[in-house]
Motif scaffolding. Structure first.
Motif, PDB file in Angstrom:
ATOM      1  N   VAL A 127     -34.441   6.866  53.333  1.00 49.77           N
ATOM      2  CA  VAL A 127     -35.566   7.754  53.599  1.00 49.77           C
ATOM      3  C   VAL A 127     -35.161   9.217  53.369  1.00 49.77           C
ATOM      4  O   VAL A 127     -33.995   9.579  53.544  1.00 49.77           O
ATOM      5  N   ASP A 128     -36.112  10.025  52.937  1.00 51.39           N
ATOM      6  CA  ASP A 128     -35.912  11.479  52.838  1.00 51.39           C
ATOM      7  C   ASP A 128     -36.336  12.082  54.173  1.00 51.39           C
ATOM      8  O   ASP A 128     -37.484  12.502  54.344  1.00 51.39           O
ATOM      9  N   THR A 136     -45.875   1.755  59.484  1.00 46.05           N
ATOM     10  CA  THR A 136     -46.377   1.770  58.113  1.00 46.05           C
ATOM     11  C   THR A 136     -47.775   1.186  58.026  1.00 46.05           C
ATOM     12  O   THR A 136     -48.659   1.746  57.357  1.00 46.05           O
ATOM     13  N   ALA A 137     -48.000   0.068  58.710  1.00 46.42           N
ATOM     14  CA  ALA A 137     -49.331  -0.549  58.692  1.00 46.42           C
ATOM     15  C   ALA A 137     -50.374   0.394  59.284  1.00 46.42           C
ATOM     16  O   ALA A 137     -51.486   0.521  58.762  1.00 46.42           O
ATOM     17  N   PHE A 166     -43.576  -1.930  44.766  1.00 44.19           N
ATOM     18  CA  PHE A 166     -42.862  -2.594  45.857  1.00 44.19           C
ATOM     19  C   PHE A 166     -41.942  -1.577  46.521  1.00 44.19           C
ATOM     20  O   PHE A 166     -41.142  -0.918  45.847  1.00 44.19           O
ATOM     21  N   THR A 167     -42.055  -1.441  47.835  1.00 47.93           N
ATOM     22  CA  THR A 167     -41.164  -0.558  48.581  1.00 47.93           C
ATOM     23  C   THR A 167     -40.517  -1.361  49.696  1.00 47.93           C
ATOM     24  O   THR A 167     -41.062  -2.369  50.154  1.00 47.93           O
ATOM     25  N   LYS A 171     -42.356   7.044  53.295  1.00 45.34           N
ATOM     26  CA  LYS A 171     -41.612   6.533  52.141  1.00 45.34           C
ATOM     27  C   LYS A 171     -42.250   5.267  51.593  1.00 45.34           C
ATOM     28  O   LYS A 171     -42.417   5.105  50.371  1.00 45.34           O
ATOM     29  N   LEU A 172     -42.640   4.365  52.494  1.00 44.70           N
ATOM     30  CA  LEU A 172     -43.144   3.062  52.082  1.00 44.70           C
ATOM     31  C   LEU A 172     -44.586   3.110  51.587  1.00 44.70           C
ATOM     32  O   LEU A 172     -44.943   2.430  50.629  1.00 44.70           O
ATOM     33  N   ALA A 173     -45.430   3.877  52.275  1.00 51.14           N
ATOM     34  CA  ALA A 173     -46.860   3.828  51.971  1.00 51.14           C
ATOM     35  C   ALA A 173     -47.490   5.196  51.737  1.00 51.14           C
ATOM     36  O   ALA A 173     -48.269   5.373  50.791  1.00 51.14           O
TER      37      ALA A 173
END
Length: 333
Positions: A281-282, A180-181, A251-252, A152-154
């Motif tokens: 989140v999905d 995410t990183a 931006f997330t 979702k974020l990246a």
């Protein structure tokens, strides 16, 4: 928290599965739940991120799933057939009340939680995602939520813009920031920087080859980035992340702020241009995306797990500090 004996769940109709959780992850949100820092009110069963083995399925699913088959289970309960589900927006399933899930009120009071010997999964054809025997269940125990958050974020942005300059702001959404990183580091072709005020998380990220920046407090800005993934869950981290968005950047956020009143630097963003993506989140949709990366060897979330405890020790382990805890339970005999 207390253990409670309850009747064993049983299959009562079509499209159901009985699953034994064998790897149960503590979500970053679970710390807030058990320490009273959310709007959830007990009592309700805990645990919503899990991988399990199928004990049995309803007769209509016997040609689709098998006993002892390993599956990841979406934490968001969804029917798979309503207009929202068919539009790949199962988190907004219209068959069920809003925000129905395992392990969190109010859904947990009906469907239970994953810290259990067995779980009845409704809408099993929609909710279950088979995983390979070679896939480590501990590594993907968080697949349905905290790992899916990384997509979702990246992931969804790097899929089409792999050259983006990415900032991940770590913090209280501890494992999400690291997942995410790591995903951005493995998927992207541009600069990726993980920023945190916690030295232990910085050291873990560094050990995985992720470029890091450590400071005891968040500065006003970390620079300018095409994609900013905010996982700080504090006003200081949020403010830094907001002021680190490059012109026309994205931006997330993984943070949940328990208020309808939250500041953004509106005029700055208006003048520069920005896209803000703030949403739940999905789960079911992003599980598939991430699992394909895991099983192809591109992405290994296993190193983010910092503590493993047995099912019998779950009560004590659940409140001990660790970035990502996974509870294990023996498989079906």
């Amino acid at each position: 928290m207390e253990w409670e004996e309850v009747p064993s769940p049983k299959i009562t109709g079509k499209n159901q599965a009985l699953v034994r959780p064998i790897a149960i992850a503590r979500c970053d949100l679970d710390i807030g739940i058990v320490t009273g820092r959310t709007l959830f009110r007990p009592p309700f069963p805990l645990g919503h991120e899990f991988v399990g083995e199928i004990i049995s399925v309803s007769d209509d699913l016997s040609d689709r799933f098998t006993t002892k088959q390993r599956v990841a289970v979406s934490f968001q309960i969804s029917c798979g057939t309503c207009p929202s589900c068919l539009a790949a927006d199962s988190k907004s399933c219209t068959t069920l009340p809003p925000v129905t899930s395992f392990g969190m009120a109010p859904g947990a009071q009906i469907y239970g939680g994953a810290v259990a010997e067995s779980v009845l999964v409704p809408y099993a054809s929609q909710m279950l995602l088979p995983i390979k025997e070679s896939t480590n269940p501990v590594a993907v125990a968080s697949l349905s939520d905290n790992i899916a958050e990384a997509w979702k974020l990246a992931g969804k942005y790097l899929e089409t813009r792999p050259d983006s300059k990415v900032l991940v702001v770590g913090g209280q959404a501890a494992s999400i920031g690291l997942y995410t990183a790591l995903l951005a580091h493995r998927m992207g072709r541009g600069t990726v920087v993980y920023w945190d005020t916690d030295k232990a998380r910085i050291d873990l990220a560094s050990s995985l080859g992720i470029p890091c920046e450590y400071m005891e407090t968040y500065p006003k800005s970390a620079g300018k980035f095409d994609l900013v993934c905010e996982c700080a869950s504090t006003k200081e981290g949020w403010d830094m992340a907001m002021r680190s968005i490059a012109p026309n950047g994205v931006f997330t956020s993984a943070s949940i702020f328990w208020t309808n009143k939250w500041e953004i630097p509106y005029l700055e963003l208006y003048n520069a241009g920005a896209k803000l993506h703030i949403t739940r989140v999905d789960s079911r949709e992003y599980m598939t995306k991430i699992l394909s990366l895991v099983e192809s060897g591109i992405y290994d979330p296993g190193p983010i797990v910092t503590k493993v405890a047995s099912f019998s020790d779950a009560k004590d382990a659940w409140i001990e500090p660790s970035t990502k805890l996974v509870i294990t339970q023996s498989a079906i005999n």
